[in-house]
Every structure is written in structure tokens, then in C-alpha cells.
Design a protein around this motif. Structure first.
Motif, short mmCIF file in Angstrom:
data_model
loop_
_atom_site.label_atom_id
_atom_site.label_comp_id
_atom_site.label_asym_id
_atom_site.label_seq_id
_atom_site.Cartn_x
_atom_site.Cartn_y
_atom_site.Cartn_z
N LEU A 30 0.83 -1.21 0.00
CA LEU A 30 0.00 0.00 0.00
C LEU A 30 0.86 1.26 0.00
O LEU A 30 0.55 2.25 -0.68
CB LEU A 30 -0.94 0.01 1.20
CG LEU A 30 -2.12 -0.96 1.14
CD1 LEU A 30 -2.88 -0.94 2.45
CD2 LEU A 30 -3.05 -0.58 0.00
N GLU A 31 1.96 1.24 0.74
CA GLU A 31 2.85 2.40 0.77
C GLU A 31 3.44 2.65 -0.62
O GLU A 31 3.54 3.79 -1.08
CB GLU A 31 3.95 2.18 1.80
CG GLU A 31 3.49 2.34 3.23
CD GLU A 31 4.58 2.00 4.25
OE1 GLU A 31 5.64 1.48 3.87
OE2 GLU A 31 4.34 2.27 5.44
N LEU A 48 0.73 9.37 -5.44
CA LEU A 48 1.19 10.73 -5.13
C LEU A 48 2.06 11.29 -6.26
O LEU A 48 1.96 12.46 -6.61
CB LEU A 48 1.95 10.74 -3.81
CG LEU A 48 1.09 10.61 -2.55
CD1 LEU A 48 2.00 10.51 -1.32
CD2 LEU A 48 0.15 11.79 -2.41
N MET A 49 2.91 10.46 -6.82
CA MET A 49 3.75 10.94 -7.93
C MET A 49 2.88 11.28 -9.13
O MET A 49 3.09 12.30 -9.81
CB MET A 49 4.77 9.85 -8.31
CG MET A 49 5.91 9.77 -7.35
SD MET A 49 7.29 8.64 -7.78
CE MET A 49 6.82 7.79 -9.22
N ILE A 50 1.87 10.47 -9.38
CA ILE A 50 0.96 10.76 -10.51
C ILE A 50 0.21 12.06 -10.25
O ILE A 50 0.11 12.92 -11.13
CB ILE A 50 -0.01 9.59 -10.73
CG1 ILE A 50 0.74 8.37 -11.26
CG2 ILE A 50 -1.14 9.98 -11.68
CD1 ILE A 50 -0.08 7.09 -11.29
N LEU A 51 -0.30 12.20 -9.02
CA LEU A 51 -1.05 13.41 -8.68
C LEU A 51 -0.16 14.64 -8.72
O LEU A 51 -0.57 15.70 -9.20
CB LEU A 51 -1.70 13.26 -7.31
CG LEU A 51 -2.87 12.29 -7.23
CD1 LEU A 51 -3.35 12.19 -5.79
CD2 LEU A 51 -4.01 12.74 -8.14
N GLY A 66 -0.69 17.80 -11.09
CA GLY A 66 -0.80 19.12 -10.44
C GLY A 66 0.26 20.05 -10.94
O GLY A 66 0.04 21.23 -11.15
N GLY A 67 1.48 19.54 -11.17
CA GLY A 67 2.58 20.37 -11.68
C GLY A 67 2.29 20.82 -13.10
O GLY A 67 2.59 21.92 -13.49
#
Length: 180
Positions: free
Chosen positions: A160-161, A168-171, A175-176
């Protein structure tokens, strides 16, 4: 007093003294018999003391095993609490095992039937100790099973981590792109 009266009293006194000696001999025989029985009772008490010492040794061994089990249960509780904090969905309780061993108090009397009662009590304690050994083995098996389950949960957390890091990297990547 007449000589025949004196002779009768002397004869009576002689008979009384003989009777006293017979009574004394009989009393000495009874005392010797009681002394022999007390010796036999002392021997039996020594045997019972030895058996009680053996039971005390077994109880000490069980106490050590219970303390070890308590330590392992404490470690498992810590791991479960950590897992509950991280995930919030695991609610596992580990029951601790308390073993009480009643001390054996023996009131010795001169009656033989009392020794039979003590023997029966010792046999019952032996049965209880055997049951305690079985219970400890069962707890060991349960603890091993719980440790295996915890290892599985730890593996799931690691998965899960990793997945969370990828999300998070995809998000962050999206976002960037939106902010630039």
C-alpha cells in the motif's frame, strides 16, 4: 496384727507390685508401637515433601514459560497497536494468559486416611499441570499464527505504501502540469 494378716498384706502388696510391673511392661510395649508408627509417618511425610518439591519445580518452570508468553503477547500487542494506528481497520485483541497455581498446604495428622487424601490431592495437581502444559502449547501455536498474520499485514502495508507513493507521484505530476 496377726501374722496371717501381715502375711496376707505382704502377699497382697506383692501381687499389686507384680500387677504394676505388668502394667508398666504393657505401657512400654504401647509406647514402642507408637514410636514405630511415628517413624513410619515421618518416612511418608518425607516422601510427600519430595513430591511437593517436584511439583514446586514444575510450577516454577510453568511460571517461566508463562512469563515468556506474557512477553511475547506484549510484543504482539505493540505490533497490533501500531497496525491499528497506521490502518485504523484492524481490531485485534490478544488475551493474556494468567496461570494460578494454588499452593499446597498439608496439615499432617496421625491418621493414615489423611495421607491418602494428600496423595489424591497431589494426583489432581499433576493432572492440572498437564492441562496447563497443553494450554501453553496451544498459546504458542496461536502466537505463531498471529506472528504469521502480522507478517502478512506488514507485507500489505508495504504494498500500500508503494502504491500510495505511485499515486502521489501521478497526482503531483498532474498538479505540476496544471500549475505551469
Amino acid at each position: 496384727m496377726a501374722p496371717s494378716e501381715l502375711q496376707r498384706q505382704v502377699s497382697q502388696n506383692k501381687n499389686d507390685i507384680t500387677a504394676i510391673y505388668d502394667l508398666l511392661r504393657h505401657t512400654n510395649e504401647k509406647v514402642e508401637s507408637i514410636h514405630t508408627r511415628v517413624g513410619s509417618i515421618d518416612t511418608r511425610v518425607g516422601s510427600i515433601d519430595t513430591r511437593v518439591g517436584s511439583i514446586d519445580t514444575r510450577v516454577g518452570s510453568i511460571d517461566t514459560r508463562v512469563a515468556s508468553t506474557d512477553t511475547r503477547v506484549g510484543s504482539i500487542d505493540t505490533r497490533v497497536a501500531s497496525t491499528d494506528t497506521r490502518v485504523g481497520s484492524i481490531d485485534t485483541r490478544v488475551a493474556s494468559t494468567d496461570t494460578r497455581v494454588a499452593s499446597i498446604t498439608v496439615a499432617l495428622r496421625r491418621h493414615d486416611n489423611r495421607f491418602d487424601e494428600i496423595q489424591q490431592t497431589l494426583e489432581l495437581h499433576g493432572t492440572r499441570l498437564s492441562r496447563l502444559d497443553e494450554t501453553l502449547r496451544d498459546h504458542g501455536t496461536r502466537l505463531a499464527s498471529l506472528e504469521s498474520r502480522f507478517d502478512t499485514v506488514d507485507g500489505r502495508f508495504e504494498t500500500l505504501e508503494g502504491q500510495l507513493a505511485e499515486v502521489l507521484m501521478i497526482l503531483r505530476g498532474r498538479g505540476g502540469a496544471a500549475t505551469s
